[in-house]
Design an enzyme around this catalytic site. Structure first.
Site, PDB file in Angstrom:
ATOM      1  N   ASP A  15       0.917  -1.158  -0.150  1.00  0.00           N
ATOM      2  CA  ASP A  15       0.017   0.266  -0.041  1.00  0.00           C
ATOM      3  C   ASP A  15       0.736   1.339   0.157  1.00  0.00           C
ATOM      4  O   ASP A  15       0.610   2.307   0.656  1.00  0.00           O
ATOM      5  CB  ASP A  15      -1.058  -0.018   1.100  1.00  0.00           C
ATOM      6  CG  ASP A  15      -1.724  -1.225   1.147  1.00  0.00           C
ATOM      7  OD1 ASP A  15      -2.238  -1.621   0.132  1.00  0.00           O
ATOM      8  OD2 ASP A  15      -2.161  -1.651   2.382  1.00  0.00           O
ATOM      9  N   GLU A  16       1.992   1.183  -0.661  1.00  0.00           N
ATOM     10  CA  GLU A  16       2.786   2.331  -0.780  1.00  0.00           C
ATOM     11  C   GLU A  16       2.433   3.325  -1.791  1.00  0.00           C
ATOM     12  O   GLU A  16       2.974   4.639  -1.581  1.00  0.00           O
ATOM     13  CB  GLU A  16       4.273   1.982  -1.032  1.00  0.00           C
ATOM     14  CG  GLU A  16       5.017   0.881  -0.041  1.00  0.00           C
ATOM     15  CD  GLU A  16       4.658  -0.546  -0.145  1.00  0.00           C
ATOM     16  OE1 GLU A  16       3.819  -0.814  -1.232  1.00  0.00           O
ATOM     17  OE2 GLU A  16       5.402  -1.395   0.113  1.00  0.00           O
ATOM     18  N   HIS A  43      -4.881  -1.807  -5.394  1.00  0.00           N
ATOM     19  CA  HIS A  43      -3.988  -0.776  -5.947  1.00  0.00           C
ATOM     20  C   HIS A  43      -4.934   0.409  -6.384  1.00  0.00           C
ATOM     21  O   HIS A  43      -5.914   0.090  -7.277  1.00  0.00           O
ATOM     22  CB  HIS A  43      -3.270  -1.228  -7.173  1.00  0.00           C
ATOM     23  CG  HIS A  43      -2.298  -2.304  -6.744  1.00  0.00           C
ATOM     24  ND1 HIS A  43      -1.169  -2.618  -7.950  1.00  0.00           N
ATOM     25  CD2 HIS A  43      -1.803  -2.817  -5.570  1.00  0.00           C
ATOM     26  CE1 HIS A  43      -0.352  -3.584  -7.080  1.00  0.00           C
ATOM     27  NE2 HIS A  43      -0.816  -3.647  -5.898  1.00  0.00           N
ATOM     28  N   ARG A 305     -10.302  -2.697   5.614  1.00  0.00           N
ATOM     29  CA  ARG A 305      -9.864  -2.864   7.143  1.00  0.00           C
ATOM     30  C   ARG A 305      -9.042  -1.400   7.533  1.00  0.00           C
ATOM     31  O   ARG A 305      -8.261  -0.924   6.821  1.00  0.00           O
ATOM     32  CB  ARG A 305      -8.932  -3.804   7.439  1.00  0.00           C
ATOM     33  CG  ARG A 305      -9.521  -5.184   7.254  1.00  0.00           C
ATOM     34  CD  ARG A 305      -8.863  -6.267   7.613  1.00  0.00           C
ATOM     35  NE  ARG A 305      -7.899  -6.732   6.349  1.00  0.00           N
ATOM     36  CZ  ARG A 305      -6.959  -7.719   6.588  1.00  0.00           C
ATOM     37  NH1 ARG A 305      -6.902  -8.600   7.557  1.00  0.00           N
ATOM     38  NH2 ARG A 305      -6.298  -7.900   5.533  1.00  0.00           N
ATOM     39  N   ARG A 307      -6.082   0.494   8.502  1.00  0.00           N
ATOM     40  CA  ARG A 307      -4.606   0.064   8.412  1.00  0.00           C
ATOM     41  C   ARG A 307      -3.665   0.585   9.764  1.00  0.00           C
ATOM     42  O   ARG A 307      -4.297   1.509  10.231  1.00  0.00           O
ATOM     43  CB  ARG A 307      -3.791   0.787   7.131  1.00  0.00           C
ATOM     44  CG  ARG A 307      -4.259   0.211   6.095  1.00  0.00           C
ATOM     45  CD  ARG A 307      -3.705   1.142   4.658  1.00  0.00           C
ATOM     46  NE  ARG A 307      -4.136   0.566   3.437  1.00  0.00           N
ATOM     47  CZ  ARG A 307      -4.208   1.226   2.266  1.00  0.00           C
ATOM     48  NH1 ARG A 307      -3.749   2.390   2.397  1.00  0.00           N
ATOM     49  NH2 ARG A 307      -4.629   0.656   1.374  1.00  0.00           N
ATOM     50  N   LYS A 333       2.530  10.275  -0.521  1.00  0.00           N
ATOM     51  CA  LYS A 333       1.757  10.819   0.712  1.00  0.00           C
ATOM     52  C   LYS A 333       2.456  11.821   1.717  1.00  0.00           C
ATOM     53  O   LYS A 333       2.313  12.052   2.884  1.00  0.00           O
ATOM     54  CB  LYS A 333       1.278   9.790   1.483  1.00  0.00           C
ATOM     55  CG  LYS A 333       0.405   8.753   0.682  1.00  0.00           C
ATOM     56  CD  LYS A 333      -0.747   7.769   1.499  1.00  0.00           C
ATOM     57  CE  LYS A 333      -1.830   8.244   1.636  1.00  0.00           C
ATOM     58  NZ  LYS A 333      -3.094   7.478   2.124  1.00  0.00           N
ATOM     59  N   ASP A 335       2.156  14.879   1.276  1.00  0.00           N
ATOM     60  CA  ASP A 335       1.109  15.928   1.633  1.00  0.00           C
ATOM     61  C   ASP A 335       0.124  15.482   2.928  1.00  0.00           C
ATOM     62  O   ASP A 335      -0.263  16.159   3.569  1.00  0.00           O
ATOM     63  CB  ASP A 335       0.211  15.913   0.438  1.00  0.00           C
ATOM     64  CG  ASP A 335      -0.665  14.500  -0.003  1.00  0.00           C
ATOM     65  OD1 ASP A 335       0.234  13.639  -0.425  1.00  0.00           O
ATOM     66  OD2 ASP A 335      -1.699  14.458  -0.082  1.00  0.00           O
TER      67      ASP A 335
END
Ligand code: GDP
Ligand code: MG
Length: 425
Positions: A15-16, A43, A305, A307, A333, A335
């Site tokens: 989840d990068e 994704h 779910r 994180r 991310k 920001d």
């Protein structure tokens, strides 16, 4: 240097923001290939066509001229695939340029059933599986009890093999799990027919396609699912996924052999998140995690779910970048960190009183305590910045510090989920 063969991977727990980066990079690609994982992937892509969550289909799909391959290293739930295709089609996305490797593995409903039975049996000790049957599909591939996508084209032999597999499986369900629910071979065959018929025309020898594209100097982008720390060998085993998430596996899992990888691009988040169980050294307490989870919207793209949230972990990420053989990094991310008063970065682990920068094996990792440095935060909204120097001083310092600590070059800075919200450093 030629940049024809690029592998895009995750450097952390998944989840990068891989989907977001693939969507961006695919503008310049001829082929995008997923080389591992199944529909446990989530994704997210945000572009001119809308917001999409992709699970099986490569994130190059929004570029109509790009061929999108589901590679041999994947496990594919053909029911889920049809649902995803239908959804994209409904949104007006061109889904003609999809090809599925005849060597990929089918995930069956009975894999989902086993995944559920085992997670339930484990109770508190469960892995936090997505319950999509991924581990069972991969496990059986290695046990030589699975079906390849291409076998859908040989119904007679398929029926024979499936009947034998289901017979074995029912023994397990009945004797081990004492399950009241057994598998009906006719239902399985019906499932195969209904969902297989709709995608049969997409199945082919995708290696032939890749090899010929590569020898014609076409641009091929490999897309990973999850990240380094979930790799089956080099991750936080057993809290990993069931496949190899590393760039070095892309040629095998994607099926391209006669060209070398030109560049590995690793994606990392500017803080840490993870879904599921396992040691997570820099995890924030819930009060701190809660706010960032809400501003950064950290909920699983596949499962919804919440994180788990942590501070940036330079020990884990440096290791994650090392095992990928990273050439360039995209940090995402940034920001989402606007408004934080201070930011912590974990520089070392304290394991039994000893400081280390080495990422250890899971039993030692479970004992690791984070050692932090603290940096100043920034308050400005940075989502409109498109040049590095436009970022507040504190943000530049935070990014530079991370780059220094992990020892790999940051090339892309993402300041929003949209395709163009990107700074090239
Ligand atoms: P993947 O599994 O690696 O593709 O990542 P996910 O899509 O599961 O999670 C990344 C999330 O962050 C998604 O919701 C993206 O839309 C979002 N995202 C990616 N990059 C950025 C960014 O730079 N800023 C913000 N605000 N969101 C981002
Ligand atoms: Mg994801």
């Amino acid at each position: 240097m030629k940049n024809n063969i690029i592998v895009l991977v995750g450097l952390q727990w998944g989840d990068e923001g891989k989907g977001r980066m693939v969507d961006y990079l695919a503008q310049d690609a001829d082929i995008v290939t997923r080389y591992q994982g199944g529909n446990n992937a989530g994704h997210t892509v945000v572009n001119e066509f809308g917001t999409f969550k992709l699970h099986l289909i490569p994130s190059g799909i929004f570029n109509p001229d790009v061929i999108n391959i589901l590679g041999p290293g994947m496990v594919i739930d053909i029911e889920a695939l049809n649902e995803e295709l239908a959804e994209l089609d409904k949104s007006g996305i061109d889904i003609r340029n999809i090809r599925i490797s005849d060597r990929a593995t089918i995930t069956f409903p009975y894999h989902r059933l086993e995944d559920n039975l085992e997670e339930d049996r484990l109770g508190k000790g469960a892995f936090g599986s997505t319950r999509r049957g991924i581990a069972y599909a991969y496990g059986e591939r290695y046990m030589k009890k699975s079906i390849q996508l291409g076998e859908l084209l040989y119904p007679e032999q398929l029926k024979e093999r499936l009947t034998a597999i289901v017979g074995w499986k029912n023994l397990l369900l009945k004797e081990v799990y004492k399950s009241k629910e057994l598998i009906d071979i006719n239902e399985v065959l019906e499932w195969v027919k209904v969902h297989g018929d709709k995608i049969k025309h997409l199945i082919c020898d995708t290696t032939k396609l890749l090899e010929s594209a590569a020898s014609g100097n076409k641009k091929i982008l490999f897309e990973a699912q999850l990240g380094s720390l979930r790799d089956i060998y080099f991750g936080i085993y057993p809290y990993t996924t069931s496949s190899c998430t590393l760039a070095s596996y892309a040629p095998a899992g994607g099926g391209l052999f006669n060209k070398k990888i030109d560049k590995v691009i690793g994606v990392m988040k500017s803080f840490s998140t993870c879904v599921g169980s396992g040691p997570f050294v820099t995890e924030m307490n819930e009060a701190e995690a809660h706010d960032l989870r809400e501003t950064a919207y950290e909920f699983g793209a596949s499962t919804g779910r919440p994180r788990r949230i942590g501070y940036f972990d330079a020990v884990a990420t440096r290791y994650g970048a090392m095992v990928q053989g990273t050439d360039e990094i995209a940090i995402t991310k940034v920001d989402s960190l606007s408004g934080q008063k201070t930011l912590k970065i974990c520089t070392d682990y304290n394991i039994d009183g000893k400081l280390t920068k080495e990422f250890p094996l899971t039993p030692a990792l479970e004992k690791a305590k984070p050692v932090y440095i603290e940096m100043e935060g920034w308050q400005e909204d940075i989502s409109k910045c498109r040049k590095f120097f436009e970022l507040p001083d504190a943000a530049q310092k935070y990014i530079n510090k991370i780059e220094e600590l992990i020892g790999y070059k940051i090339k892309y800075i993402s300041v929003g989920p949209e395709r163009e919200s990107l700074i090239l450093k």
